[in-house]
Design a protein around this motif. Structure first.
Motif, PDB file in Angstrom:
ATOM      1  N   CYS A 148       1.400  -2.789  13.815  1.00  0.00           N
ATOM      2  CA  CYS A 148       1.682  -2.278  12.482  1.00  0.00           C
ATOM      3  C   CYS A 148       2.002  -0.798  12.597  1.00  0.00           C
ATOM      4  O   CYS A 148       1.297  -0.053  13.286  1.00  0.00           O
ATOM      5  N   PHE A 149       3.048  -0.379  11.935  1.00  0.00           N
ATOM      6  CA  PHE A 149       3.440   1.023  11.941  1.00  0.00           C
ATOM      7  C   PHE A 149       3.173   1.594  10.557  1.00  0.00           C
ATOM      8  O   PHE A 149       3.516   0.979   9.551  1.00  0.00           O
ATOM      9  N   CYS A 150       2.526   2.754  10.539  1.00  0.00           N
ATOM     10  CA  CYS A 150       2.146   3.399   9.296  1.00  0.00           C
ATOM     11  C   CYS A 150       2.848   4.739   9.165  1.00  0.00           C
ATOM     12  O   CYS A 150       3.068   5.427  10.167  1.00  0.00           O
ATOM     13  N   TYR A 151       3.185   5.079   7.943  1.00  0.00           N
ATOM     14  CA  TYR A 151       3.717   6.409   7.640  1.00  0.00           C
ATOM     15  C   TYR A 151       2.616   7.140   6.897  1.00  0.00           C
ATOM     16  O   TYR A 151       2.210   6.713   5.810  1.00  0.00           O
ATOM     17  N   LYS A 152       2.113   8.186   7.499  1.00  0.00           N
ATOM     18  CA  LYS A 152       0.985   8.941   6.934  1.00  0.00           C
ATOM     19  C   LYS A 152      -0.150   7.994   6.535  1.00  0.00           C
ATOM     20  O   LYS A 152      -0.681   8.044   5.432  1.00  0.00           O
ATOM     21  N   ASN A 153      -0.473   7.086   7.442  1.00  0.00           N
ATOM     22  CA  ASN A 153      -1.560   6.109   7.304  1.00  0.00           C
ATOM     23  C   ASN A 153      -1.330   5.028   6.244  1.00  0.00           C
ATOM     24  O   ASN A 153      -2.235   4.290   5.899  1.00  0.00           O
ATOM     25  N   LYS A 154      -0.118   4.918   5.711  1.00  0.00           N
ATOM     26  CA  LYS A 154       0.231   3.855   4.746  1.00  0.00           C
ATOM     27  C   LYS A 154       1.113   2.835   5.486  1.00  0.00           C
ATOM     28  O   LYS A 154       2.094   3.208   6.123  1.00  0.00           O
ATOM     29  N   MET A 155       0.771   1.544   5.412  1.00  0.00           N
ATOM     30  CA  MET A 155       1.542   0.519   6.113  1.00  0.00           C
ATOM     31  C   MET A 155       3.024   0.607   5.753  1.00  0.00           C
ATOM     32  O   MET A 155       3.378   0.692   4.583  1.00  0.00           O
ATOM     33  N   PHE A 156       3.847   0.555   6.795  1.00  0.00           N
ATOM     34  CA  PHE A 156       5.279   0.759   6.651  1.00  0.00           C
ATOM     35  C   PHE A 156       6.058  -0.472   7.153  1.00  0.00           C
ATOM     36  O   PHE A 156       6.860  -1.040   6.449  1.00  0.00           O
ATOM     37  N   CYS A 157       5.794  -0.897   8.387  1.00  0.00           N
ATOM     38  CA  CYS A 157       6.442  -2.088   8.918  1.00  0.00           C
ATOM     39  C   CYS A 157       5.620  -2.684  10.058  1.00  0.00           C
ATOM     40  O   CYS A 157       4.715  -2.042  10.584  1.00  0.00           O
ATOM     41  N   TYR A 158       5.950  -3.926  10.396  1.00  0.00           N
ATOM     42  CA  TYR A 158       5.295  -4.654  11.481  1.00  0.00           C
ATOM     43  C   TYR A 158       6.353  -5.158  12.456  1.00  0.00           C
ATOM     44  O   TYR A 158       7.502  -5.379  12.058  1.00  0.00           O
TER      45      TYR A 158
ATOM     46  N   THR B 273       8.377   7.158  -4.152  1.00  0.00           N
ATOM     47  CA  THR B 273       8.492   5.825  -4.750  1.00  0.00           C
ATOM     48  C   THR B 273       7.264   5.002  -4.370  1.00  0.00           C
ATOM     49  O   THR B 273       6.691   4.299  -5.201  1.00  0.00           O
ATOM     50  N   ILE B 274       6.887   5.083  -3.106  1.00  0.00           N
ATOM     51  CA  ILE B 274       5.652   4.476  -2.624  1.00  0.00           C
ATOM     52  C   ILE B 274       4.651   5.602  -2.466  1.00  0.00           C
ATOM     53  O   ILE B 274       4.872   6.536  -1.692  1.00  0.00           O
ATOM     54  N   ARG B 275       3.571   5.526  -3.223  1.00  0.00           N
ATOM     55  CA  ARG B 275       2.586   6.616  -3.236  1.00  0.00           C
ATOM     56  C   ARG B 275       1.736   6.602  -1.966  1.00  0.00           C
ATOM     57  O   ARG B 275       1.304   5.545  -1.515  1.00  0.00           O
ATOM     58  N   ILE B 276       1.551   7.785  -1.437  1.00  0.00           N
ATOM     59  CA  ILE B 276       0.680   7.984  -0.275  1.00  0.00           C
ATOM     60  C   ILE B 276      -0.557   8.711  -0.784  1.00  0.00           C
ATOM     61  O   ILE B 276      -0.440   9.727  -1.446  1.00  0.00           O
ATOM     62  N   LYS B 277      -1.724   8.171  -0.482  1.00  0.00           N
ATOM     63  CA  LYS B 277      -2.974   8.770  -0.970  1.00  0.00           C
ATOM     64  C   LYS B 277      -3.225  10.129  -0.371  1.00  0.00           C
ATOM     65  O   LYS B 277      -2.872  10.469   0.680  1.00  0.00           O
TER      66      LYS B 277
END
Length: 121
Positions: A43-53, A117-121
């Motif tokens: 799993c690849f995350c952008y700033k700890n948010k799931m992005f793609c697998y 568009t996709i919120r990052i915490k």
């Protein structure tokens, strides 16, 4: 050896080389991308948010990239199937990777995170 590395190294060719190349390509797209393992797959995350697998199809054994926020992405090569949120990009490991297509889709998805568009915490 890290557990995530064993996922790739235990694959047969040509999938092993294909997945290893995709892994590096994804990681090189942005310095904020990290790799982990979720649900048994990379799993690849952008700033700890799931992005793609990265995964392989159970029936065809073909590699694919699963875009977590695929419903926001428009590209003729992306398939939703019966998924409501995610879309996949199937990869043929026996031919040259469609680098421009992959890069375009990855950057379109990354822009969803970068522009809020996709919120990052």
């Amino acid at each position: 050896m890290r557990e995530i590395d064993s996922y790739y190294l235990n694959k047969e060719e040509p999938n092993k080389s294909c997945l290893l190349t995709l892994r590096q390509f994804i990681l090189n797209q942005d310095g904020h991308i990290s790799e982990t393992r979720k649900y048994g797959m990379p799993c690849f995350c952008y700033k700890n948010k799931m992005f793609c697998y990265l995964w392989t199809d159970k029936k065809t054994d073909s590699p694919y990239i699963l875009m977590v926020e695929g419903k926001h992405l428009t590209h003729p090569k992306l398939e939703a199937g019966n998924r409501s949120r995610m879309k996949i990009l199937t990869i043929d490991p026996t031919i040259d990777l469609p680098i421009e297509t992959i890069g375009s889709i990855l950057n379109q998805a990354l822009d969803l995170y970068r522009n809020g568009t996709i919120r990052i915490k």
